[in-house]
Design an enzyme around this catalytic site. Structure first.
Site, PDB file in Angstrom:
ATOM      1  N   GLU A   1      -8.320   5.029  16.520  1.00 17.40           N
ATOM      2  CA  GLU A   1      -8.098   5.270  15.078  1.00 17.40           C
ATOM      3  C   GLU A   1      -9.164   6.208  14.519  1.00 17.40           C
ATOM      4  O   GLU A   1      -8.857   7.131  13.762  1.00 17.40           O
ATOM      5  CB  GLU A   1      -8.143   3.945  14.297  1.00 17.40           C
ATOM      6  CG  GLU A   1      -6.837   3.163  14.291  1.00 17.40           C
ATOM      7  CD  GLU A   1      -5.803   3.750  13.334  1.00 17.40           C
ATOM      8  OE1 GLU A   1      -6.060   4.803  12.735  1.00 17.40           O
ATOM      9  OE2 GLU A   1      -4.722   3.148  13.211  1.00 17.40           O
TER      10      GLU A   1
ATOM     11  N   ARG B   1      -0.101  -7.288   5.393  1.00 13.41           N
ATOM     12  CA  ARG B   1      -0.391  -5.883   5.694  1.00 13.41           C
ATOM     13  C   ARG B   1      -0.528  -5.620   7.200  1.00 13.41           C
ATOM     14  O   ARG B   1      -1.097  -4.635   7.624  1.00 13.41           O
ATOM     15  CB  ARG B   1      -1.679  -5.451   4.988  1.00 13.41           C
ATOM     16  CG  ARG B   1      -1.720  -5.715   3.496  1.00 13.41           C
ATOM     17  CD  ARG B   1      -2.456  -4.615   2.764  1.00 13.41           C
ATOM     18  NE  ARG B   1      -3.000  -4.983   1.467  1.00 13.41           N
ATOM     19  CZ  ARG B   1      -2.290  -5.179   0.358  1.00 13.41           C
ATOM     20  NH1 ARG B   1      -0.956  -5.096   0.382  1.00 13.41           N
ATOM     21  NH2 ARG B   1      -2.897  -5.478  -0.779  1.00 13.41           N
TER      22      ARG B   1
ATOM     23  N   LYS C   1     -14.191  -1.844   8.508  1.00 15.87           N
ATOM     24  CA  LYS C   1     -14.034  -2.846   7.462  1.00 15.87           C
ATOM     25  C   LYS C   1     -13.209  -4.003   7.972  1.00 15.87           C
ATOM     26  O   LYS C   1     -12.179  -3.736   8.600  1.00 15.87           O
ATOM     27  CB  LYS C   1     -13.324  -2.146   6.300  1.00 15.87           C
ATOM     28  CG  LYS C   1     -12.908  -3.030   5.183  1.00 15.87           C
ATOM     29  CD  LYS C   1     -12.198  -2.207   4.155  1.00 15.87           C
ATOM     30  CE  LYS C   1     -11.683  -3.173   3.120  1.00 15.87           C
ATOM     31  NZ  LYS C   1     -10.697  -2.627   2.291  1.00 15.87           N
TER      32      LYS C   1
ATOM     33  N   LYS D   1      -9.614  -0.288   9.697  1.00 13.11           N
ATOM     34  CA  LYS D   1      -9.476  -1.338   8.699  1.00 13.11           C
ATOM     35  C   LYS D   1      -8.594  -2.432   9.285  1.00 13.11           C
ATOM     36  O   LYS D   1      -7.429  -2.200   9.616  1.00 13.11           O
ATOM     37  CB  LYS D   1      -8.836  -0.756   7.441  1.00 13.11           C
ATOM     38  CG  LYS D   1      -8.623  -1.776   6.351  1.00 13.11           C
ATOM     39  CD  LYS D   1      -8.140  -1.119   5.090  1.00 13.11           C
ATOM     40  CE  LYS D   1      -7.911  -2.133   3.994  1.00 13.11           C
ATOM     41  NZ  LYS D   1      -7.398  -1.509   2.778  1.00 13.11           N
TER      42      LYS D   1
ATOM     43  N   CYS E   1       0.809  -1.231   0.000  1.00 16.80           N
ATOM     44  CA  CYS E   1       0.000   0.000   0.000  1.00 16.80           C
ATOM     45  C   CYS E   1       0.834   1.268   0.000  1.00 16.80           C
ATOM     46  O   CYS E   1       0.288   2.379   0.086  1.00 16.80           O
ATOM     47  CB  CYS E   1      -0.919   0.004   1.221  1.00 16.80           C
ATOM     48  SG  CYS E   1      -1.984  -1.439   1.270  1.00 16.80           S
TER      49      CYS E   1
END
Ligand code: PBG
Length: 326
Positions: A234, A218, A249, A196, A131
């Protein structure tokens, strides 16, 4: 006071009319966002194996699909790009003539009432599938943020209504908001993938977006599924940095997190019912092991009940059509 009579909650479940009168949760097509994968070319409609019903689409086909979605009652799309070429820095993510930028322009021209959201991340654009920029074997936060800003700006320049950073770099929401404002894009909305998780449920998406990491995973930037307090932290950071909408998510494994984020901040809250969640029901449905239609409506309703205002789902068109039949 307690009456000495039998209590009968079933009384309110007796007919469809009664059940509708007392229903606490409402699902409407206006709450759904339809993700689309934009690829180069013309007339391209390439099926994605692990996501039956989902395709990689060229810009002309994206316009066609969004037009059909609008006639089903779905008026918001989320765009992901598959560039013609990839490199270490994902430079095509901000190309003015990239697939996403072209699709945004075409959609805003042909379907001005459809809300166009763009996913802002580098994983579809980097040769290694990560990413961001890799330094010493890991995604380098501060080297990545400026590239995300550039990509978000190119989407806004093309006419995107909402930019949605999905990379999970620290500080990117503030940097994007500031750059948008400086460029005069003060009314472009930022929907942050605030919460996420590092999830196995993204598997089929990585086939669709051709973004499987070439090495590693990730977990150095996406959240640990064991944490929920951290989700609030967050979300708070992103809200503080200027996020207008926050997202959680995946959706179904994290209904508690959706609930907490919505209760705590009351901001418009989105949930992404992701590729793996969709693929599981599709696969079981195809086998005849589950009633796909009912499982779809139950899943989407549960996500709304947990507090999501917006649901991003590959089922958007099917669900909207199903809602119409009622
Ligand atoms: C990253 C991104 C991902 C998804 C949306 N944005 C994949 C990832 O983090 O690996 C997943 C969506 C899905 O599984 O449906 N650009």
């Amino acid at each position: 006071m307690s009456l000495d009579l039998p209590r009968r909650p079933r009384r309110l479940r007796r007919t469809a009319g009664l059940r509708s009168l007392v229903a606490e949760t409402h699902l409407d097509a206006s709450q759904l966002v339809y993700p689309l994968f934009v690829c180069p070319g013309q007339g391209v409609r390439r099926p994605i194996g692990a996501m039956p019903g989902v395709h990689q689409l060229s810009v002309d086909e994206v316009v066609r699909e969004a037009t059909e979605a609008a006639s089903d009652g779905v008026h918001a799309v989320l765009l992901f790009g598959l560039p013609a070429s990839k490199d270490e820095h994902g430079s095509q993510a901000s190309a003015p003539d990239g697939p996403v930028q072209q699709a945004v322009r075409a959609l805003k021209r042909e379907l001005p009432d459809t809300t166009v959201i763009t996913d802002v991340c580098l994983c579809e654009y980097t040769s290694h599938g990560h990413c961001g920029v890799i330094v010493d074997g890991d995604v380098d936060n501060d080297a990545t943020v400026p590239l995300l800003v550039k990509s978000a700006l190119s989407h806004a320049d093309a006419g995107a209504d909402i930019v949605a950073p999905s990379d999970m770099m620290d500080g990117r929401v503030g940097a994007i908001r500031e750059a948008l404002d400086e460029a005069g894009h003060t009314s472009v909305v930022v929907m942050s993938y605030a919460v996420k998780y590092a999830s196995a449920f993204y598997g089929p998406f990585r086939e669709a977006a051709d973004s499987t990491p070439a090495f590693g995973d990730r977990r150095s930037h996406q959240m640990d599924p064991r944490n929920a307090h951290e989700a609030l932290h967050e979300a708070a950071l992103d809200i503080d940095e200027g996020a207008d909408i926050v997202m959680v998510k995946p959706a179904l494994p994290y209904l508690d997190v959706i609930w907490r984020v919505k209760q705590e901040y009351g901001l418009p809250t989105a949930a992404y019912h992701v590729s793996g969640e969709y693929a599981m029901v599709k696969a079981a449905g195809a086998q005849g092991w589950i009633d796909e239609d009912r499982a779809m409506m139950e899943s989407l309703t549960a996500i709304r009940r947990a507090g999501a205002d917006i649901i991003i789902t590959y089922w958007a068109r099917e669900a909207a059509r199903r809602l119409r039949r009622h």
